[in-house]
Scaffold this motif. Structure first.
Motif, mmCIF file in Angstrom:
data_model
loop_
_atom_site.group_PDB
_atom_site.id
_atom_site.type_symbol
_atom_site.label_atom_id
_atom_site.label_comp_id
_atom_site.label_asym_id
_atom_site.label_seq_id
_atom_site.Cartn_x
_atom_site.Cartn_y
_atom_site.Cartn_z
ATOM 1 N N UNK A 78 0.828 -1.219 0.000
ATOM 2 C CA UNK A 78 0.000 0.000 0.000
ATOM 3 C C UNK A 78 0.859 1.264 0.000
ATOM 4 N N UNK A 79 2.049 1.185 0.593
ATOM 5 C CA UNK A 79 2.894 2.378 0.724
ATOM 6 C C UNK A 79 3.459 2.853 -0.609
ATOM 7 N N UNK A 80 3.625 1.935 -1.555
ATOM 8 C CA UNK A 80 4.458 2.269 -2.716
ATOM 9 C C UNK A 80 3.676 2.845 -3.893
ATOM 10 N N UNK A 81 2.355 2.735 -3.833
ATOM 11 C CA UNK A 81 1.556 3.281 -4.926
ATOM 12 C C UNK A 81 0.085 3.109 -4.642
ATOM 13 N N UNK A 82 -0.744 3.774 -5.416
ATOM 14 C CA UNK A 82 -2.189 3.631 -5.225
ATOM 15 C C UNK A 82 -2.900 4.065 -6.499
ATOM 16 N N UNK A 83 -4.127 3.561 -6.647
ATOM 17 C CA UNK A 83 -4.944 3.880 -7.815
ATOM 18 C C UNK A 83 -6.086 4.787 -7.381
ATOM 19 N N UNK A 84 -6.287 5.889 -8.118
ATOM 20 C CA UNK A 84 -7.479 6.722 -7.958
ATOM 21 C C UNK A 84 -8.159 6.762 -9.321
ATOM 22 N N UNK A 85 -9.424 6.346 -9.372
ATOM 23 C CA UNK A 85 -10.143 6.194 -10.639
ATOM 24 C C UNK A 85 -9.347 5.260 -11.549
ATOM 25 N N UNK A 86 -8.791 5.784 -12.667
ATOM 26 C CA UNK A 86 -8.026 4.912 -13.572
ATOM 27 C C UNK A 86 -6.559 5.351 -13.658
ATOM 28 N N UNK A 87 -6.091 6.029 -12.608
ATOM 29 C CA UNK A 87 -4.716 6.557 -12.586
ATOM 30 C C UNK A 87 -3.897 5.836 -11.509
ATOM 31 N N UNK A 88 -2.708 5.351 -11.900
ATOM 32 C CA UNK A 88 -1.787 4.754 -10.931
ATOM 33 C C UNK A 88 -0.763 5.807 -10.517
ATOM 34 N N UNK A 89 -0.698 6.086 -9.215
ATOM 35 C CA UNK A 89 0.224 7.100 -8.700
ATOM 36 C C UNK A 89 1.331 6.397 -7.923
ATOM 37 N N UNK A 90 2.552 6.579 -8.378
ATOM 38 C CA UNK A 90 3.700 6.038 -7.657
ATOM 39 C C UNK A 90 3.962 6.935 -6.445
ATOM 40 N N UNK A 91 4.183 6.323 -5.303
ATOM 41 C CA UNK A 91 4.433 7.115 -4.100
ATOM 42 C C UNK A 91 5.908 7.523 -4.034
ATOM 43 N N UNK A 92 6.145 8.705 -3.490
ATOM 44 C CA UNK A 92 7.521 9.083 -3.150
ATOM 45 C C UNK A 92 7.795 8.546 -1.750
ATOM 46 N N UNK A 93 8.306 7.334 -1.691
ATOM 47 C CA UNK A 93 8.484 6.682 -0.404
ATOM 48 C C UNK A 93 9.867 6.999 0.157
ATOM 49 N N UNK A 94 10.113 6.501 1.366
ATOM 50 C CA UNK A 94 11.455 6.635 1.942
ATOM 51 C C UNK A 94 12.448 6.082 0.909
ATOM 52 N N UNK A 95 13.546 6.786 0.651
ATOM 53 C CA UNK A 95 14.417 6.460 -0.493
ATOM 54 C C UNK A 95 14.873 5.007 -0.552
ATOM 55 N N UNK A 96 15.127 4.392 0.613
ATOM 56 C CA UNK A 96 15.641 3.019 0.550
ATOM 57 C C UNK A 96 14.542 1.994 0.287
ATOM 58 N N UNK A 97 13.301 2.463 0.037
ATOM 59 C CA UNK A 97 12.238 1.517 -0.325
ATOM 60 C C UNK A 97 11.913 1.578 -1.819
ATOM 61 N N UNK A 98 12.693 2.337 -2.555
ATOM 62 C CA UNK A 98 12.446 2.516 -3.991
ATOM 63 C C UNK A 98 12.414 1.176 -4.742
ATOM 64 N N UNK A 99 13.219 0.214 -4.278
ATOM 65 C CA UNK A 99 13.285 -1.087 -4.962
ATOM 66 C C UNK A 99 11.950 -1.810 -4.937
ATOM 67 N N UNK A 100 11.097 -1.485 -3.953
ATOM 68 C CA UNK A 100 9.794 -2.146 -3.883
ATOM 69 C C UNK A 100 8.940 -1.800 -5.108
ATOM 70 N N UNK A 101 9.089 -0.596 -5.618
ATOM 71 C CA UNK A 101 8.374 -0.217 -6.845
ATOM 72 C C UNK A 101 8.901 -1.004 -8.040
ATOM 73 N N UNK A 102 10.221 -1.179 -8.091
ATOM 74 C CA UNK A 102 10.815 -1.957 -9.187
ATOM 75 C C UNK A 102 10.247 -3.379 -9.213
ATOM 76 N N UNK A 103 9.945 -3.917 -8.026
ATOM 77 C CA UNK A 103 9.480 -5.300 -7.929
ATOM 78 C C UNK A 103 8.055 -5.491 -8.445
ATOM 79 N N UNK A 104 7.320 -4.397 -8.654
ATOM 80 C CA UNK A 104 5.991 -4.532 -9.277
ATOM 81 C C UNK A 104 5.960 -3.861 -10.652
ATOM 82 N N UNK A 105 7.144 -3.591 -11.196
ATOM 83 C CA UNK A 105 7.208 -2.950 -12.510
ATOM 84 C C UNK A 105 6.512 -3.802 -13.580
ATOM 85 N N UNK A 106 6.581 -5.120 -13.421
ATOM 86 C CA UNK A 106 5.933 -6.003 -14.406
ATOM 87 C C UNK A 106 4.416 -5.783 -14.433
#
Length: 304
Positions: free
Chosen positions: A86-114
């Motif tokens: 939940x921390x790394x991104x969220x959907x509002x309507x039909x838009x996916x918003x990537x979260x600006x998370x704590x810098x060392x958690x950036x890799x978590x976004x990469x792990x759902x890039x697929x």
């Protein structure tokens, strides 16, 4: 292509990213604790172990599968905590918003890039760097977007302050047709019982017109009263300080009448059943020691 659609917290869920506790890494040190609850368990020697957390997440996965929800899991990052999608991104309507998370958690976004790669690129947004916003602070309620924030002048001193007023403004600018209402949350670096890490730690809608709320999680009584007026006091289940600490407001809705809840939330689960909800009880008490629970572990992509 994924046809994203989420505009509330409770409509029938069709697709979701569920986090993962596999290869979670060693227990953090005192200096690595992000929040007071994790710190408390690190100091007490009761920080959760990987096997128990994997079992809890698999119980959650089984319930989602039972309701024919399409479940995506993050790709494995070795020795890394990937539970709280939940921390790394969220959907509002039909838009996916990537979260600006704590810098060392950036890799978590990469792990759902697929998963992100299956979305319309024009509908994937990354806020500018000065905008801080995390999914736990963003709650959709049809025409409303509720956003948890912290307005204290000492914002930068709090690792537990995750969404700033620039984050609120960003959402307002992106969704001009929505009513965006921010809530100033109580933060603590030291006492988990007085720390509303995200909005979903002290409030969450369930069903069509009900909600779970913790009055003392709001710095301003006016913010609490706003929700009481919107939902009606009789439609809100008020939780205690200890219930907030155990994350009773952090359940997860699969449908307007189906709620996944922690099996120890006796008072809440009885209230839900008395209001005609189907309550899917699962064990999640170990994961809750990291100051996150069921909603924190999910990133809904499609609801009807």
């Amino acid at each position: 292509m994924l046809e994203l659609n989420v505009n509330n917290e409770t409509s029938r869920l069709r697709a979701v990213v569920l986090g993962s506790a596999v290869n979670n890494g060693p227990s953090p040190t005192i200096d690595e604790a992000y929040d007071p609850k994790s710190l408390e368990h690190i100091l007490a020697g009761s920080y959760p172990i990987e096997r128990d957390m994997v079992d809890e997440m698999e119980a959650f996965n089984a319930v989602l599968k039972k309701y024919n929800v399409t479940v995506f899991r993050p790709e494995l990052i070795e020795n890394y905590n990937q539970i709280f999608s939940r921390d790394i991104g969220f959907v509002i309507d039909d838009v996916f918003i990537k979260a600006n998370i704590l810098p060392d958690r950036e890799r978590e976004l990469d792990a759902i890039q697929y998963v992100i790669d299956t979305m319309n690129p024009a509908k994937v947004v990354r806020p500018p760097e000065e905008v801080h916003i995390e999914g736990g602070d963003v709650m959709l309620w049809n025409d409303y977007i509720f956003v948890g924030t912290y307005k204290g002048s000492d914002y930068k001193d709090y690792m537990t302050a995750r969404t700033n007023m620039k984050g609120v403004q960003f959402i307002k600018d992106l969704f001009p047709n929505k009513i965006v209402k921010e809530f100033d949350l109580v933060k603590s670096k030291l006492e988990a019982r007085d720390n509303a890490l995200h909005l979903d730690c002290c409030f969450q809608p369930v069903g069509i017109n009900k909600g779970i709320i913790y009055k003392s999680g709001f710095r301003e009584e006016a913010d609490y009263l706003y929700l009481v007026n919107l939902f009606g006091k009789d439609n809100l289940f008020h939780i205690t300080r200890d219930e907030m600490y155990n994350m009773n407001s952090n359940v997860f809705s699969i449908d307007t009448n189906v709620v996944v809840s922690e099996r120890n939330f006796t008072r809440l689960n009885n209230w839900l059943r008395s209001n005609d909800f189907i309550v899917e009880e699962i064990p999640y008490a170990e994961i809750s020691k990291q100051e996150g629970l069921l909603r924190c572990s999910t990133l809904p992509l499609i609801r009807d």
